[in-house]
Scaffold this motif. Structure first.
Motif, short mmCIF file in Angstrom:
data_model
loop_
_atom_site.label_atom_id
_atom_site.label_comp_id
_atom_site.label_asym_id
_atom_site.label_seq_id
_atom_site.Cartn_x
_atom_site.Cartn_y
_atom_site.Cartn_z
N ASP A 49 0.83 -1.21 0.00
CA ASP A 49 0.00 0.00 0.00
C ASP A 49 0.86 1.26 0.00
OD1 ASP A 49 -2.37 -1.40 -0.04
OD2 ASP A 49 -2.61 -1.40 2.14
N ASN A 124 -6.25 6.32 7.37
CA ASN A 124 -6.63 6.09 5.98
C ASN A 124 -7.99 6.70 5.68
OD1 ASN A 124 -4.30 4.58 6.00
ND2 ASN A 124 -5.31 2.59 5.81
N LEU A 129 -3.51 7.27 2.27
CA LEU A 129 -2.98 6.41 3.32
C LEU A 129 -2.34 7.30 4.39
CD1 LEU A 129 -0.89 3.17 2.66
CD2 LEU A 129 -0.56 4.58 4.67
#
Length: 307
Positions: A49, A124, A129
């Motif tokens: 991520d 998030n 993020l």
């Protein structure tokens, strides 16, 4: 008579709007709880991520610092450049949060996690993020300053990091040619390497380059079956993630780690003694910047979406 006919309609609308409002609040609370839960994973769990744009295209980093212990602009600039070089994130935003001192002589990871729970505001959200880095005015519990066994920083969750800013500044003061910014930048880059899952900390190595645990005499630590254990650091000389950067020598290694962790495991504790040695080596070569990741570490990151 017309007013009486309209009364049931008005009551129905009030009921519908009230239910809609309640549902919205419940939904928002659920999303907040899920976002917080997503930040409680182990270090390295969010490597993909962080590196790729598959799920998140933006990083929002909360720089939480005790008043008077804000990191240097130069270090943060170098750190963000490092992130842009290694990730495909289209945008990296910083949010500075000034905090009061917790008034502690030293901090365990358990106490640091509690401070994060009390003060963190970034999580998030959609394609963003969220990360949290705390710059503390207190050293790590268990530091042995006289022996040079001090902790500069640690990662303890997938989006959480602690930098002991007071210790970083004291370390820089020990060498006229080394600045606060260089110590901060080196610490940030190394610790974030662990959030990227290096080495073998959530990101599987393409080739074997993970170093092994050693005892106070420098000998390999063997398990009950006679096998060595990896230590989540790189075995390649000169790499930013090199194992020797983890501790300032092996003396009292186990006791020091246990004292600091206090129930929460740190993926890495970056030692001041070894960072100083590393930076002295860099400056002696005329290189005034942190070391970079070696080819093996870069290959690992590319395998999970990094540059």
């Amino acid at each position: 008579m017309k007013k009486l006919r309209l009364l049931p309609l008005a009551l129905c609308l009030v009921f519908l709007f009230g239910c809609s409002s309640d549902d919205s609040i419940v939904s928002q609370e659920r999303e907040t709880a899920q976002a917080k839960e997503a930040s409680l994973k182990s270090a390295g769990a969010s490597a993909k991520d962080l590196l790729s744009n598959d799920t998140f295209s933006k990083l929002l980093i909360e720089i939480a610092y005790v008043d008077g212990f804000k990191p240097t602009d130069e270090a943060i600039e170098g750190f963000t450049s490092y992130l842009k070089e290694r990730t495909f994130k289209e945008e990296i935003e910083l949010k500075y949060t000034k905090l009061a001192s917790p008034d502690e002589e030293s901090l365990t990871l358990e106490e640091i996690a509690e401070l994060e729970s009390d003060n963190r505001t970034v999580y998030n959200d959609g394609s963003t993020l969220g990360l949290y880095i705390y710059f503390a005015d207190a050293p790590a519990e268990g530091d042995e300053e006289e022996e040079g066994l001090v902790t500069l920083g640690a990662v303890y969750r997938n989006t959480s990091m602690i930098i002991h800013e007071v210790t970083a500044r004291k370390l820089a003061d020990q060498n006229f040619f080394i600045t606060d910014a260089e110590v901060e930048n080196s610490t940030l880059n190394h610790e974030f390497g662990h959030l990227f899952g290096l080495v073998n900390l959530g990101t599987k190595p393409i080739n074997d380059h993970e170093d092994i645990e050693r005892d106070e005499d420098g000998k390999p630590v063997l398990d009950k079956d006679g096998n060595t254990n990896g230590n989540s650091h790189c075995s390649v000389d000169g790499c930013l993630m090199q194992a020797e950067l983890q501790f300032g020598g092996f003396a009292n290694k186990s006791a020091k780690t246990g004292s600091y962790e206090a129930g929460i495991t740190a993926a890495c504790r970056l030692s001041g003694k070894d960072v100083l040695r590393m930076l002295e080596s860099q400056t002696s070569k005329g290189l005034y910047q942190p070391p970079s990741l070696d080819a093996e570490c870069l290959l690992d990151l590319q395998s999970v979406g990094g540059r």
